[in-house]
Design a protein around this motif. Structure first.
Motif, PDB file in Angstrom:
ATOM      1  N   UNK A   1       5.949  -0.006  -3.905  1.00 59.08           N
ATOM      2  CA  UNK A   1       5.810  -0.402  -2.464  1.00 59.08           C
ATOM      3  C   UNK A   1       4.550  -1.421  -2.542  1.00 59.08           C
ATOM      4  N   UNK A   2       4.950  -3.304  -2.680  1.00 53.92           N
ATOM      5  CA  UNK A   2       4.176  -4.173  -3.506  1.00 53.92           C
ATOM      6  C   UNK A   2       2.858  -3.927  -1.835  1.00 53.92           C
ATOM      7  N   UNK A   3       2.012  -3.459  -2.360  1.00 49.80           N
ATOM      8  CA  UNK A   3       0.812  -3.754  -1.740  1.00 49.80           C
ATOM      9  C   UNK A   3      -0.099  -4.953  -2.037  1.00 49.80           C
ATOM     10  N   UNK A   4      -1.026  -5.529  -1.110  1.00 47.54           N
ATOM     11  CA  UNK A   4      -1.796  -6.517  -1.343  1.00 47.54           C
ATOM     12  C   UNK A   4      -3.175  -6.325  -1.516  1.00 47.54           C
ATOM     13  N   UNK A   5      -3.567  -6.835  -2.499  1.00 55.21           N
ATOM     14  CA  UNK A   5      -5.495  -6.800  -3.288  1.00 55.21           C
ATOM     15  C   UNK A   5      -6.048  -7.719  -3.148  1.00 55.21           C
ATOM     16  N   UNK A   6      -7.422  -7.136  -2.474  1.00 54.02           N
ATOM     17  CA  UNK A   6      -9.019  -7.653  -2.970  1.00 54.02           C
ATOM     18  C   UNK A   6      -9.428  -7.451  -4.089  1.00 54.02           C
TER      19      UNK A   6
ATOM     20  N   UNK B   1     -10.404  -3.857  -1.369  1.00 53.36           N
ATOM     21  CA  UNK B   1      -9.130  -3.298  -0.670  1.00 53.36           C
ATOM     22  C   UNK B   1      -7.932  -3.173  -0.656  1.00 53.36           C
ATOM     23  N   UNK B   2      -7.283  -2.829   0.019  1.00 54.78           N
ATOM     24  CA  UNK B   2      -5.693  -2.107  -0.978  1.00 54.78           C
ATOM     25  C   UNK B   2      -5.232  -1.195  -1.281  1.00 54.78           C
ATOM     26  N   UNK B   3      -6.292  -0.472  -1.559  1.00 53.38           N
ATOM     27  CA  UNK B   3      -5.714   0.768  -2.063  1.00 53.38           C
ATOM     28  C   UNK B   3      -6.639   1.971  -2.059  1.00 53.38           C
ATOM     29  N   UNK B   4      -6.133   3.281  -1.848  1.00 53.89           N
ATOM     30  CA  UNK B   4      -6.791   3.981  -1.633  1.00 53.89           C
ATOM     31  C   UNK B   4      -6.835   5.085  -2.838  1.00 53.89           C
ATOM     32  N   UNK B   5      -7.337   5.733  -2.894  1.00 59.22           N
ATOM     33  CA  UNK B   5      -8.348   7.069  -4.472  1.00 59.22           C
ATOM     34  C   UNK B   5      -6.916   7.801  -4.273  1.00 59.22           C
ATOM     35  N   UNK B   6      -6.276   7.816  -5.494  1.00 63.06           N
ATOM     36  CA  UNK B   6      -5.413   8.838  -5.595  1.00 63.06           C
ATOM     37  C   UNK B   6      -3.997   8.122  -5.676  1.00 63.06           C
TER      38      UNK B   6
END
Length: 370
Positions: free
Chosen positions: A321-326, A339-344
């Motif tokens: 899954x492509x995920x946009x991040x800051x 922002x854009x990711x969760x731990x784990x």
């Protein structure tokens, strides 16, 4: 939302299958038109393609800004160099390079026949001195021996005991034993059965690999933020260990007179002694206690397209899954994600070239945290 993502996955995978079908037709393979058009046939071709192999690491909390990062060479927290305390011809050698030995194990043995005779003689002299003292004490009680004679008998016993202990130690020195448990890191070339070895010859170097350490050099500003017991994280590329937790063991009270840097020793338990050895290079990061923690990922996982920044995350059911991040702070090969990711979440770090959103992936860990 999940339905839309799944449709995207099916579309991208279906596109790959259509390309495969075109290649098959171009090669002259005869494919029935109705079968080619069917969705079942398309999905069958997709299944035959299989998932794409990639490597990934879980997103973890950390602090890039304000961290102390230094490198050094790993050594055992306990290391000894065993030397021969005597000289003579080696009668037996009971170890080789890389062996694991326990404390007290026999490493080498010299011929000790003469030393054994000397020890036996010294023991007999000791027993005679004990009997003479006992006899003199009885005589002294009845007035048959003076205090001077009694003192002389006691002195003779003390001298005989000292000579016996020296004889025993001399005999024991003919057997070289491991003073600690660990692994044999080096062996002197002269250590072989039949060779004549001089006293103080280096026999072997033993390293206890259950606990390892690194001595780091840090500057005068950084050392102010380091205290014994502080958590650290060690990366060992050659052993494929992304991070292993340890602690600061000691901090120098003064700087090195030549370099001006301060020595900081960190230690950690070695969970895989066969993979992690003394002599490997490692990088240590020491988070500052007051540093703000954010999600941190390897910099190689971060992708850019124009002004956009994104990563690929592997889902639990095996899709990319492509995920946009800051993006926040960067340091060396690590980057903060605001922002854009969760731990784990499993972030893909290799096999990214040509990877598309929705592609099937099979994730392996390039360097599992141990």
């Amino acid at each position: 939302m999940k339905t839309t993502k799944r449709l995207k996955k099916v579309f991208s995978l279906g596109t790959s299958a259509v390309v495969l079908a075109a290649v098959l037709l171009g090669c002259g393979n005869e494919v029935d038109a109705r079968t080619e058009a069917s969705a079942a046939w398309v999905m069958e071709q997709v299944a035959e393609l299989g998932p794409r192999p990639v490597e990934g690491v879980p997103a973890r909390l950390g602090a890039v800004a304000g961290e102390i990062v230094a490198s050094g060479t790993i050594r055992g927290a306990r290391e000894v160099v065993v030397v021969a305390e005597t000289q003579g011809v080696l009668e037996a050698v009971g170890f080789k390079l890389g062996d694991t030995v326990a404390q007290g194990d026999v490493l080498a043995r010299f011929d000790d026949s003469i030393e054994a005779l000397s020890a036996d003689e010294a023991q007999q002299v000791l027993e005679t001195a004990r009997l003479e003292l006992a006899s003199t004490e009885r005589l002294a009680q009845s007035g048959g021996a003076s205090q001077t004679q009694l003192a002389a008998a006691r002195s003779s016993l003390a001298g005989a005991r000292a000579r016996y202990e020296r004889a025993v130690n001399t005999r024991e020195a003919r057997t070289v034993r491991a003073p600690i448990g660990g692994r044999i890191a080096s062996v002197d070339a002269a250590i072989a059965e039949g060779n004549y070895v001089n006293a103080n010859t280096r026999v072997a170097r033993i390293i206890d690999t259950t606990e390892l350490e690194i001595s780091l050099s840090v500057g005068e500003r950084e050392v102010q933020a380091v205290t014994p017991g502080q958590p650290v994280f060690v990366t060992i590329p050659a052993a494929q260990i992304a991070e292993v937790a340890g602690r600061v063991h000691a901090v120098a009270a003064g700087s090195d007179q030549q370099t001006g840097s301060f020595s900081v020793v960190v230690r950690w338990r070695n969970s895989d002694p066969h993979a992690t050895r003394a002599g490997l290079t490692a990088t240590v990061r020491i988070p500052r206690p007051d540093a703000e923690e954010r999600i941190v990922i390897p910099a190689q996982a971060l992708q850019a397209r124009g002004a956009a920044r994104f990563v690929f995350v592997a889902s639990d059911d095996g899709y990319a899954e492509r995920r946009s991040v800051v993006v926040g702070e960067r340091q060396a090969d690590r980057v903060e994600i605001v922002s854009g990711l969760q731990v784990g979440e499993m972030v893909i770090v290799s096999g990214i070239t040509g990877l598309i959103d929705g592609a099937r992936v099979a994730v392996t860990s390039p360097a599992a945290v141990r």
